[in-house]
Design an enzyme around this catalytic site. Structure first.
Site, PDB file in Angstrom:
ATOM      1  CE1 TYR A 120       1.217  -9.155   2.927  1.00  0.00           C
ATOM      2  CE2 TYR A 120       3.083  -7.781   2.335  1.00  0.00           C
ATOM      3  CZ  TYR A 120       1.729  -8.009   2.325  1.00  0.00           C
ATOM      4  OH  TYR A 120       0.877  -7.110   1.722  1.00  0.00           O
ATOM      5  CB  THR A 127      -0.942   0.006   1.215  1.00  0.00           C
ATOM      6  OG1 THR A 127      -1.702  -1.203   1.225  1.00  0.00           O
ATOM      7  CG2 THR A 127      -1.891   1.196   1.183  1.00  0.00           C
ATOM      8  CB  ILE A 171      -1.376  -5.483   8.577  1.00  0.00           C
ATOM      9  CG1 ILE A 171      -0.615  -5.928   9.831  1.00  0.00           C
ATOM     10  CG2 ILE A 171      -0.512  -4.539   7.743  1.00  0.00           C
ATOM     11  CD1 ILE A 171       0.670  -6.701   9.557  1.00  0.00           C
ATOM     12  CE  LYS A 220      -1.023  -7.312   5.262  1.00  0.00           C
ATOM     13  NZ  LYS A 220      -0.530  -6.132   4.508  1.00  0.00           N
TER      14      LYS A 220
END
Length: 292
Positions: free
Chosen positions: A135, A46, A205, A163
């Site tokens: 991740y 992001t 997150i 995540k």
């Protein structure tokens, strides 16, 4: 290191000339802190880390750490296309004072699961003072952090969580079932956050927290207090705007959402293109509906 609460996946604002706008970044951080977020994740997808120079990354890390101080948990993205590059990113991130890192599989190289274990092990061997959050984001890396990787690091004291951004609730269920005592689960799939928390996630997150942190913090507080119906109602209100983001042009929509919230986050860097007037109008409609 506790992975807990709402951790915005920070945007990187750009000014009209295309440079990183550190004042806007500081303002966005304060806005989210006021809403009650628990920390931040700079330099993720992001945050367009892939489109930043190394110097820009260092300066973003500096601004975030200076503004936030000890007011929240900081987890920095440190990623690249090969192990050598990731080690360089980790080094400069540690030099900036960060010791919690979010690390995805190297993109483009397409490592096997055994090679991915070797990749993470090389990072852990090189840096003895970091905590790693795995991740899993296969839509961007085309490689899954599979259960063989989770099995390899389940007893490692510095691999603290994952995540999960696959969008698979089943993955959340399996991780929670198999590794409840070994990994802290963080939701990275915004439109199914309620389901993730039901199956054991302790944190979120969250890219959309850049532009409507009050509602997302409200969801977390309700869920944490046992008000599941209330938390579900918040998510029901947010679902149309989150579904719009998940349909495509996620970063552009988060940045436009920041604009609608009163911050000039600027355009995403190429190759991403700005939203069309029609796309802005459609997104604004669902965004404003989520504020009622």
């Amino acid at each position: 290191m506790k992975l807990q609460g709402i951790l915005p996946a920070l945007v990187t604002p750009f000014d009209a000339a295309g440079a990183v706008d550190h004042q806007q970044l500081a303002d966005i951080l304060e806005y989210q802190l006021k809403a009650g977020v628990n920390g931040f994740v700079p330099l993720g997808s992001t945050g367009e880390y892939y489109a930043l120079t190394n110097e820009e990354r260092r300066q973003v890390l500096k601004t975030v750490k200076t503004v936030v101080g000890d007011r929240g948990t900081l987890i920095a993205g440190a990623n690249g296309s090969c192990t050598r590059e990731v080690l360089e990113q980790v080094r400069q991130t540690v030099e900036a004072g960060y010791h919690n890192l979010l690390i995805a599989p190297p993109y483009y190289a397409l490592p096997s699961q055994e090679e991915l274990v070797g990749h993470y092990q090389a990072i852990l061997d090189e840096f003895s003072d970091i905590n790693v959050v795995l991740y899993n984001y296969p839509v961007r890396t085309n490689v899954e952090v599979g259960f063989s990787v989770l099995e390899a690091f389940k007893d490692h004291p510095r691999v603290v969580g994952i995540k999960e951004s696959s969008g698979s609730v089943l993955r959340a269920v399996e991780i929670g079932h198999r590794y409840k005592e070994q990994y802290q689960l963080s939701c990275g799939s915004d439109d199914v956050a309620f389901d993730f928390f039901m199956w054991g996630a302790s944190s979120w997150i969250c890219g959309p927290a850049n532009c409507f942190p009050d509602q997302i913090v409200d969801f977390y507080r309700k869920f944490s207090s046992g008000d599941l119906r209330g938390a579900q109602d918040v998510m029901r209100t947010l679902f149309p705007v989150m579904a719009s983001m998940e349909e495509g042009k996620f970063i552009q929509k988060v940045k436009y959402g920041c604009e609608l919230a009163g911050f000039k986050a600027g355009n995403a860097r190429m190759p991403l293109q700005p939203l069309t007037p029609e796309e802005k109008a459609a997104f604004r409609q669902v965004f404003e509906a989520s504020q009622r």
